[in-house]
Design an enzyme around this catalytic site. Structure first.
Site, PDB file in Angstrom:
ATOM      1  N   PHE A  11      46.207 -49.349  19.459  1.00  0.00           N
ATOM      2  CA  PHE A  11      47.576 -49.896  19.508  1.00  0.00           C
ATOM      3  C   PHE A  11      48.192 -49.963  18.103  1.00  0.00           C
ATOM      4  CE2 PHE A  11      49.569 -54.351  19.400  1.00  0.00           C
ATOM      5  CZ  PHE A  11      50.858 -53.870  19.516  1.00  0.00           C
ATOM      6  N   ILE A  12      47.609 -50.726  17.212  1.00  0.00           N
ATOM      7  CA  ILE A  12      48.193 -50.888  15.874  1.00  0.00           C
ATOM      8  C   ILE A  12      47.941 -49.638  15.024  1.00  0.00           C
ATOM      9  CG2 ILE A  12      48.143 -52.263  13.748  1.00  0.00           C
ATOM     10  CD1 ILE A  12      47.418 -54.711  15.549  1.00  0.00           C
ATOM     11  N   ASP A  31      38.290 -42.355  15.366  1.00  0.00           N
ATOM     12  CA  ASP A  31      38.362 -43.224  16.545  1.00  0.00           C
ATOM     13  C   ASP A  31      37.299 -42.778  17.546  1.00  0.00           C
ATOM     14  OD1 ASP A  31      41.063 -45.083  17.560  1.00  0.00           O
ATOM     15  OD2 ASP A  31      39.411 -44.703  18.951  1.00  0.00           O
ATOM     16  N   GLY A  36      41.047 -47.072  22.157  1.00  0.00           N
ATOM     17  CA  GLY A  36      42.187 -46.232  21.762  1.00  0.00           C
ATOM     18  C   GLY A  36      42.309 -45.062  22.731  1.00  0.00           C
ATOM     19  N   TYR A 142      33.725 -63.260  17.279  1.00  0.00           N
ATOM     20  CA  TYR A 142      34.790 -62.419  16.734  1.00  0.00           C
ATOM     21  C   TYR A 142      35.353 -62.996  15.434  1.00  0.00           C
ATOM     22  CZ  TYR A 142      39.248 -59.894  16.561  1.00  0.00           C
ATOM     23  OH  TYR A 142      40.316 -59.131  16.162  1.00  0.00           O
ATOM     24  N   ARG A 210      52.609 -69.740  20.251  1.00  0.00           N
ATOM     25  CA  ARG A 210      51.967 -68.718  19.434  1.00  0.00           C
ATOM     26  C   ARG A 210      52.988 -68.187  18.436  1.00  0.00           C
ATOM     27  NH1 ARG A 210      48.286 -70.588  21.658  1.00  0.00           N
ATOM     28  NH2 ARG A 210      46.458 -69.622  22.637  1.00  0.00           N
ATOM     29  N   ARG A 269      42.927 -71.655  29.902  1.00  0.00           N
ATOM     30  CA  ARG A 269      41.773 -70.766  29.728  1.00  0.00           C
ATOM     31  C   ARG A 269      40.741 -71.424  28.813  1.00  0.00           C
ATOM     32  NH1 ARG A 269      43.696 -64.874  27.912  1.00  0.00           N
ATOM     33  NH2 ARG A 269      43.872 -65.963  25.934  1.00  0.00           N
TER      34      ARG A 269
END
Ligand code: UD1
Length: 309
Positions: A11-12, A31, A36, A142, A210, A269
């Site tokens: 994406f980015i 990649d 991706g 993460y 956010r 969540r």
């Protein structure tokens, strides 16, 4: 200049490749096409060198980095829940992969490495806005992996003179973000549902906020991070510096789409932070960063893009 974009089909990463080409640079993409896709590079495929390979494989990263003055390290498994479920795989890609990129960049004589870090490094810290001087308190593998990457970068900068910059992305949104994955961002999900006339679900009461940032601003920050003097070894927040609640977000998307849908509410969540907001003063002062595209304008662009895609 020649630039390597790891994760360039993501994406980015794919937005970054487009911009680098527009600026007249030579682009190498590494990649593994795990998240991706070749479709993200379709419009520029003939103008970039695409290597299908994995950042876990040092030899492959070395081949890609050869002759590159700048490396943008965007490749990662970008999911918090995935890192909880499969910490070893997440670790291998996000920590070993970053170490491999640093080693390859050093051997290639690369001048500067720009690293995609995350707001996840702030974790439990409740103070808002989040500024770079705050103590990182990651609450997921993460987050640990991203702050470890930042420490590795700063250390490489001190030990070996490789210039490094870490960019702490907040909630990035824009075209080519996949709405169908279990790890999709809320904006891609809401836009998909609203344009399809289907109901949206809030996890919690929708009052959580956010700091959403349109992808073009994130690309601006990357270009600045690759070119500004006096920023090596440091980390910067990349966001809009504005808070939007999820309820406000849904209304903005409905307005951009000209469609209103049913809303339902379910349990918050597990593991979610309540609110997030960035202080972007450091990025503004030292990188010259300014989020040129606001949330409302970004949502309009995204809705138009999805409609015509
Ligand atoms: C985001 C990042 C993550 C990063 C973290 C750091 C994305 C996609 N994820 O997670 O990589 O590590 O910030 O803080 O940018 N929600 C709903 N309904 C839905 C989907 C989501 O109400 O259908 C809510 C979520 O419960 C959450 C908010 O929307 O409160 C944002 O969720 P999400 O887009 O997944 O991002 P973060 O959890 O903030």
């Amino acid at each position: 200049m020649r630039a390597l974009v790891t994760g360039g089909a993501g994406f980015i990463g794919s937005h970054l490749c487009h911009r680098l080409l527009e600026l007249g640079h030579e682009v190498v993409v590494l990649d593994n096409f795990f998240s991706g896709s070749r479709a993200n590079l379709r419009a520029i495929a003939e103008h970039v060198r695409i290597v299908e390979g994995d950042v876990r494989d040092l030899a492959t990263v070395e081949v890609c980095a050869a002759g590159c003055e700048v490396v943008f390290h965007e490749a990662a498994i970008v999911s918090v829940p995935f890192s909880v479920e499969r910490p070893q795989e997440s670790h291998d890609v996000n920590i070993q992969g970053t170490l491999n990129v640093l080693q390859a960049a050093r051997r290639a004589g690369t001048k500067r490495l720009v690293f995609a870090s995350s707001a996840a490094i702030y974790g439990e810290e409740p103070t808002l806005p989040k500024s770079e001087g705050m103590r990182p308190e990651p609450m997921s593998p993460y987050g640990v992996e991203k702050i470890t990457g930042e420490h590795y970068l700063a250390t490489w900068s001190r030990l070996f003179g490789l210039e490094t910059v870490a960019l702490r992305y907040f909630n990035v949104f824009g075209p080519r973000q996949d709405p169908k994955s279990a790890y999709s961002g809320v904006i891609s999900i809401f836009v998909d549902r609203i344009l399809g006339g289907r109901p949206i679900t809030f996890f919690g009461d929708g009052s959580q906020c956010r700091d959403f940032v349109y992808v073009a601003n994130v690309i601006d920050a990357n270009i600045l991070a690759a070119t500004r003097d006096g920023v090596s070894g440091r980390a910067f927040n990349v966001a809009c510096g504005k808070r939007t609640t999820l309820l406000e977000l849904a209304t903005l998307i409905e307005r951009a789409a000209g469609v209103t849908v049913a809303r339902s509410f379910t349990d918050a969540r597990a593991g979610d932070i309540k609110d997030s907001l960035a202080d972007i003063a450091r990025a503004a002062r030292d990188l010259g960063y300014a989020p040129g595209v606001g949330v409302e304008e970004g949502l309009k662009r995204l809705v138009d893009h999805v409609r015509t895609a």
